[in-house]
Write a protein that holds these residues in place. Structure first.
Motif, PDB file in Angstrom:
ATOM      1  N   SER A  98      50.938  19.186  24.242  1.00  0.00           N
ATOM      2  CA  SER A  98      50.217  18.196  25.065  1.00  0.00           C
ATOM      3  C   SER A  98      48.706  18.219  24.820  1.00  0.00           C
ATOM      4  O   SER A  98      48.014  17.274  25.165  1.00  0.00           O
ATOM      5  CB  SER A  98      50.493  18.437  26.548  1.00  0.00           C
ATOM      6  N   THR A  99      48.197  19.307  24.228  1.00  0.00           N
ATOM      7  CA  THR A  99      46.749  19.404  24.029  1.00  0.00           C
ATOM      8  C   THR A  99      46.276  18.789  22.710  1.00  0.00           C
ATOM      9  O   THR A  99      45.085  18.763  22.430  1.00  0.00           O
ATOM     10  CB  THR A  99      46.297  20.886  24.079  1.00  0.00           C
ATOM     11  N   GLY A 100      47.226  18.298  21.904  1.00  0.00           N
ATOM     12  CA  GLY A 100      46.844  17.727  20.614  1.00  0.00           C
ATOM     13  C   GLY A 100      46.544  16.237  20.719  1.00  0.00           C
ATOM     14  O   GLY A 100      46.505  15.666  21.817  1.00  0.00           O
ATOM     15  N   SER A 101      46.348  15.638  19.559  1.00  0.00           N
ATOM     16  CA  SER A 101      45.999  14.219  19.501  1.00  0.00           C
ATOM     17  C   SER A 101      47.132  13.349  20.081  1.00  0.00           C
ATOM     18  O   SER A 101      46.897  12.506  20.946  1.00  0.00           O
ATOM     19  CB  SER A 101      45.705  13.873  18.030  1.00  0.00           C
ATOM     20  N   ILE A 102      48.348  13.569  19.639  1.00  0.00           N
ATOM     21  CA  ILE A 102      49.487  12.792  20.178  1.00  0.00           C
ATOM     22  C   ILE A 102      49.721  13.170  21.644  1.00  0.00           C
ATOM     23  O   ILE A 102      49.935  12.300  22.500  1.00  0.00           O
ATOM     24  CB  ILE A 102      50.771  13.072  19.352  1.00  0.00           C
ATOM     25  N   GLY A 103      49.673  14.465  21.933  1.00  0.00           N
ATOM     26  CA  GLY A 103      49.958  14.934  23.297  1.00  0.00           C
ATOM     27  C   GLY A 103      49.006  14.340  24.327  1.00  0.00           C
ATOM     28  O   GLY A 103      49.433  13.868  25.390  1.00  0.00           O
ATOM     29  N   ASN A 112      56.669  15.116  15.597  1.00  0.00           N
ATOM     30  CA  ASN A 112      56.624  16.259  14.683  1.00  0.00           C
ATOM     31  C   ASN A 112      57.523  16.004  13.474  1.00  0.00           C
ATOM     32  O   ASN A 112      58.675  16.428  13.414  1.00  0.00           O
ATOM     33  CB  ASN A 112      57.067  17.527  15.453  1.00  0.00           C
ATOM     34  N   LYS A 113      56.954  15.285  12.486  1.00  0.00           N
ATOM     35  CA  LYS A 113      57.753  14.872  11.330  1.00  0.00           C
ATOM     36  C   LYS A 113      58.228  16.068  10.514  1.00  0.00           C
ATOM     37  O   LYS A 113      59.248  16.008   9.832  1.00  0.00           O
ATOM     38  CB  LYS A 113      56.968  13.890  10.472  1.00  0.00           C
ATOM     39  N   GLU A 114      57.444  17.183  10.576  1.00  0.00           N
ATOM     40  CA  GLU A 114      57.801  18.355   9.768  1.00  0.00           C
ATOM     41  C   GLU A 114      59.224  18.834  10.094  1.00  0.00           C
ATOM     42  O   GLU A 114      59.924  19.342   9.215  1.00  0.00           O
ATOM     43  CB  GLU A 114      56.795  19.496   9.992  1.00  0.00           C
ATOM     44  N   MET A 172      43.151  11.795  14.252  1.00  0.00           N
ATOM     45  CA  MET A 172      44.374  12.600  14.400  1.00  0.00           C
ATOM     46  C   MET A 172      44.001  14.078  14.324  1.00  0.00           C
ATOM     47  O   MET A 172      42.858  14.432  14.059  1.00  0.00           O
ATOM     48  CB  MET A 172      45.338  12.264  13.254  1.00  0.00           C
ATOM     49  N   GLY A 173      45.004  14.940  14.526  1.00  0.00           N
ATOM     50  CA  GLY A 173      44.783  16.370  14.376  1.00  0.00           C
ATOM     51  C   GLY A 173      44.383  16.699  12.936  1.00  0.00           C
ATOM     52  O   GLY A 173      44.592  15.890  12.020  1.00  0.00           O
ATOM     53  N   ALA A 174      43.809  17.901  12.750  1.00  0.00           N
ATOM     54  CA  ALA A 174      43.245  18.256  11.436  1.00  0.00           C
ATOM     55  C   ALA A 174      44.304  18.272  10.334  1.00  0.00           C
ATOM     56  O   ALA A 174      44.080  17.757   9.236  1.00  0.00           O
ATOM     57  CB  ALA A 174      42.565  19.619  11.533  1.00  0.00           C
TER      58      ALA A 174
HETATM   59  P1  NDP Z   1      47.149  18.372  16.785  1.00  0.00           P
HETATM   60  O1  NDP Z   1      46.745  19.447  15.859  1.00  0.00           O
HETATM   61  O2  NDP Z   1      46.109  17.482  17.355  1.00  0.00           O
HETATM   62  O3  NDP Z   1      47.957  19.009  18.026  1.00  0.00           O
HETATM   63  C1  NDP Z   1      49.012  19.890  17.794  1.00  0.00           C
HETATM   64  C2  NDP Z   1      49.582  20.361  19.116  1.00  0.00           C
HETATM   65  O4  NDP Z   1      50.585  21.345  18.856  1.00  0.00           O
HETATM   66  C3  NDP Z   1      48.564  21.054  20.038  1.00  0.00           C
HETATM   67  O5  NDP Z   1      48.972  20.878  21.379  1.00  0.00           O
HETATM   68  C4  NDP Z   1      48.698  22.509  19.618  1.00  0.00           C
HETATM   69  O6  NDP Z   1      48.249  23.416  20.627  1.00  0.00           O
HETATM   70  C5  NDP Z   1      50.196  22.607  19.427  1.00  0.00           C
HETATM   71  N1  NDP Z   1      50.590  23.637  18.471  1.00  0.00           N
HETATM   72  C6  NDP Z   1      50.086  23.826  17.224  1.00  0.00           C
HETATM   73  N2  NDP Z   1      50.680  24.878  16.633  1.00  0.00           N
HETATM   74  C7  NDP Z   1      51.574  25.363  17.536  1.00  0.00           C
HETATM   75  C8  NDP Z   1      52.455  26.475  17.536  1.00  0.00           C
HETATM   76  N3  NDP Z   1      52.567  27.292  16.469  1.00  0.00           N
HETATM   77  N4  NDP Z   1      53.210  26.685  18.633  1.00  0.00           N
HETATM   78  C9  NDP Z   1      53.114  25.874  19.710  1.00  0.00           C
HETATM   79  N5  NDP Z   1      52.277  24.826  19.783  1.00  0.00           N
HETATM   80  C10 NDP Z   1      51.526  24.559  18.692  1.00  0.00           C
HETATM   81  O7  NDP Z   1      48.264  17.532  16.023  1.00  0.00           O
HETATM   82  P2  NDP Z   1      48.612  15.976  16.156  1.00  0.00           P
HETATM   83  O8  NDP Z   1      48.749  15.600  17.582  1.00  0.00           O
HETATM   84  O9  NDP Z   1      47.730  15.205  15.282  1.00  0.00           O
HETATM   85  O10 NDP Z   1      50.045  15.962  15.468  1.00  0.00           O
HETATM   86  C11 NDP Z   1      51.185  16.508  16.095  1.00  0.00           C
HETATM   87  C12 NDP Z   1      52.416  16.088  15.312  1.00  0.00           C
HETATM   88  O11 NDP Z   1      52.522  14.666  15.357  1.00  0.00           O
HETATM   89  C13 NDP Z   1      52.343  16.467  13.832  1.00  0.00           C
HETATM   90  O12 NDP Z   1      53.607  16.799  13.380  1.00  0.00           O
HETATM   91  C14 NDP Z   1      51.877  15.173  13.146  1.00  0.00           C
HETATM   92  O13 NDP Z   1      52.330  15.063  11.826  1.00  0.00           O
HETATM   93  C15 NDP Z   1      52.544  14.125  14.039  1.00  0.00           C
HETATM   94  N6  NDP Z   1      51.867  12.831  14.044  1.00  0.00           N
HETATM   95  C16 NDP Z   1      50.573  12.736  14.514  1.00  0.00           C
HETATM   96  C17 NDP Z   1      49.918  11.518  14.519  1.00  0.00           C
HETATM   97  C18 NDP Z   1      48.536  11.389  15.072  1.00  0.00           C
HETATM   98  O14 NDP Z   1      48.031  10.249  15.182  1.00  0.00           O
HETATM   99  N7  NDP Z   1      47.874  12.452  15.458  1.00  0.00           N
HETATM  100  C19 NDP Z   1      50.572  10.301  14.002  1.00  0.00           C
HETATM  101  C20 NDP Z   1      51.937  10.516  13.609  1.00  0.00           C
HETATM  102  C21 NDP Z   1      52.546  11.733  13.620  1.00  0.00           C
HETATM  103  P3  NDP Z   1      46.672  23.887  20.671  1.00  0.00           P
HETATM  104  O15 NDP Z   1      45.908  22.669  21.123  1.00  0.00           O
HETATM  105  O16 NDP Z   1      46.678  24.973  21.655  1.00  0.00           O
HETATM  106  O17 NDP Z   1      46.336  24.303  19.274  1.00  0.00           O
END
Ligand code: NDP
Length: 388
Positions: free
Chosen positions: A12-17, A125-127, A205-207
């Motif tokens: 939830s703390t990432g770009s999509i979240g 999470n496409k991976e 987006m995320g890094a």
């Molecule tokens: P971010 O790096 O912005 O966010 C990743 C999120 O996952 C954060 O909440 C992070 O927590 C958490 N996280 C990272 N590593 C772990 C781990 N080992 N265990 C548990 N939680 C973890 O990524 P994005 O939001 O950019 O991307 C997320 C997914 O969505 C990826 O698979 C990406 O390919 C896909 N995606 C993203 C798009 C985008 O526009 N951003 C578009 C399409 C797909 P913390 O903040 O604490 O590090």
């Protein structure tokens, strides 16, 4: 009254979240936020928990458990820590949809767990599909689980296919912005910096995904993702560069008709559609104005320069664990590039080398994916050590 949809957001703390939380906030009558999670960003997770009041929060990094628990001690919120907890919390009775917005391979196990618990998946999470598409789609089918794509290109295809599920796909065209290095030659790529690679022209987006976009690995991962989501042959998937990022992707049917989904680039739309399918909810997102885009243009990708894309097609055709090895190698290479330990073009070299070195296990089980992931990471790290 219709029951609210119980949502778990992994990452939830990432770009999509964070964008998913913005979507959920607008429709309190539609969604019931059950779970949010982070890896290390405890401060943002705590803020989100206080604001959005989920039932559960998980911090994957166990050393941060006390901090999160203490900060939320006055709230009616359960706090857990560790990666195992991620796989457990997605099984809760109140959860209907799990949004997998974590970065990288770490998304695999919680996604598997959610599928076993018969939760629908909104898949960012496409991976997960790249690593284990064969296993994931088989288990989703067996458990009656729907996988709704969040990636804008796959959401576009999904939207084009709505109402067409009995009709055969002839071809899918995935559009690519081309990233910051569109049109660069192999020589020009030698000199690019981390700051340039992180400067995506159209998307924030995320890094990791931003670097993947610059290296065209992201498009390669999307080709693999499309194969598994839409059950098509690699020959039926084409990539076309479209720098304006307005046409999000296209489907061509057997009669030659093509459907495209279009709009301004904004991830909130595909996130929302994945959570509300088959319904569309009214939004106040900015609308497209044709006069701002008098030209929509299309170009070929040079796979001789952006070898990651060709590599993705190659591992997809090989099947088995080949894509899992490529994903692991790429995660290590991107991490090293972000730490400025290697150059941008080293990412291509590492991926090519590791795919060649790693054995390919056909008809893989979960243990095989885990073993190949570990092996490819080790090999990639060794290769990097020898580079310096
Ligand atoms: P971010 O790096 O912005 O966010 C990743 C999120 O996952 C954060 O909440 C992070 O927590 C958490 N996280 C990272 N590593 C772990 C781990 N080992 N265990 C548990 N939680 C973890 O990524 P994005 O939001 O950019 O991307 C997320 C997914 O969505 C990826 O698979 C990406 O390919 C896909 N995606 C993203 C798009 C985008 O526009 N951003 C578009 C399409 C797909 P913390 O903040 O604490 O590090």
């Amino acid at each position: 009254m219709q029951k609210k949809k119980g949502i778990a957001i992994l990452g939830s703390t990432g770009s999509i979240g964070t964008q998913a939380l913005e979507v959920i906030e607008v429709y309190p009558e539609q969604f019931d936020l059950q779970v949010i999670t982070a890896n290390k960003n405890a401060d943002l997770l705590i803020k989100q928990a206080i604001k959005h009041q989920p039932n559960i929060v998980v911090i994957a990094d166990e050393s941060l458990f006390d901090k999160v628990r203490d900060a939320l001690s006055n709230e009616d919120i359960h706090v857990y820590a560790g990666s195992k907890a991620l796989s457990q919390v997605v099984m809760g009775d109140e959860i209907d949809v799990v949004l997998t917005a974590m970065m990288g391979y770490a998304g695999l196990e919680p996604t598997l767990s959610a599928i076993h618990a018969k939760k629908n998946i909104a898949l960012a999470n496409k991976e997960t599909l790249v690593v284990a598409g064969e296993l994931i789609t088989k288990l989703a089918y067996e458990n009656g689980v729907n996988i709704y794509p969040v990636d804008s290109e796959h959401s576009a295809i999904f939207q084009c296919l709505t109402g067409e599920f009995q009709n055969k796909i002839e071809k899918i065209y995935l559009t690519a912005s081309g990233g910051p290095f569109r049109g660069f030659s192999a020589e020009e790529l030698q000199k690019v910096t981390k700051a340039q690679a992180l400067n995506h022209p159209n998307w924030e987006m995320g890094a990791k995904i931003t670097i993947d976009s610059a290296s065209m690995m992201n498009k390669g991962l999307e080709v693999i993702e499309a194969k598994w989501l839409f059950n098509i042959h690699p020959d039926q998937i084409d990539v076309i560069v479209h720098p304006q990022s307005i046409v999000h992707s296209l489907v061509q049917f057997e009669d030659g008709s093509m459907k495209a989904q279009m709009g301004l680039p904004d991830m909130k739309l595909p996130i929302q559609y994945a959570l509300t399918y088959p319904n569309r909810l009214k939004t106040d997102f900015p609308r497209f104005n044709f006069m701002d885009y008098p030209e929509l243009t299309f170009e070929k990708v040079d796979t001789k320069v952006f070898t990651n894309l060709q590599l993705a097609y190659d591992v997809l055709r090989e099947g088995g664990t080949a894509a899992c090895g490529l994903n692991a190698s790429n995660e290590i290479a991107v991490d090293a590039f972000l730490k400025e330990q290697i150059s941008f073009v080293d990412i291509f070299r590492i991926n090519t080398e590791i795919v060649e070195r790693i054995e390919n296990v056909q008809k893989p089980q979960l243990e095989d994916y885990i073993a190949i992931d570990e092996l490819a990471r080790k090999e990639a790290k060794n290769f990097i050590k020898n580079l310096s």
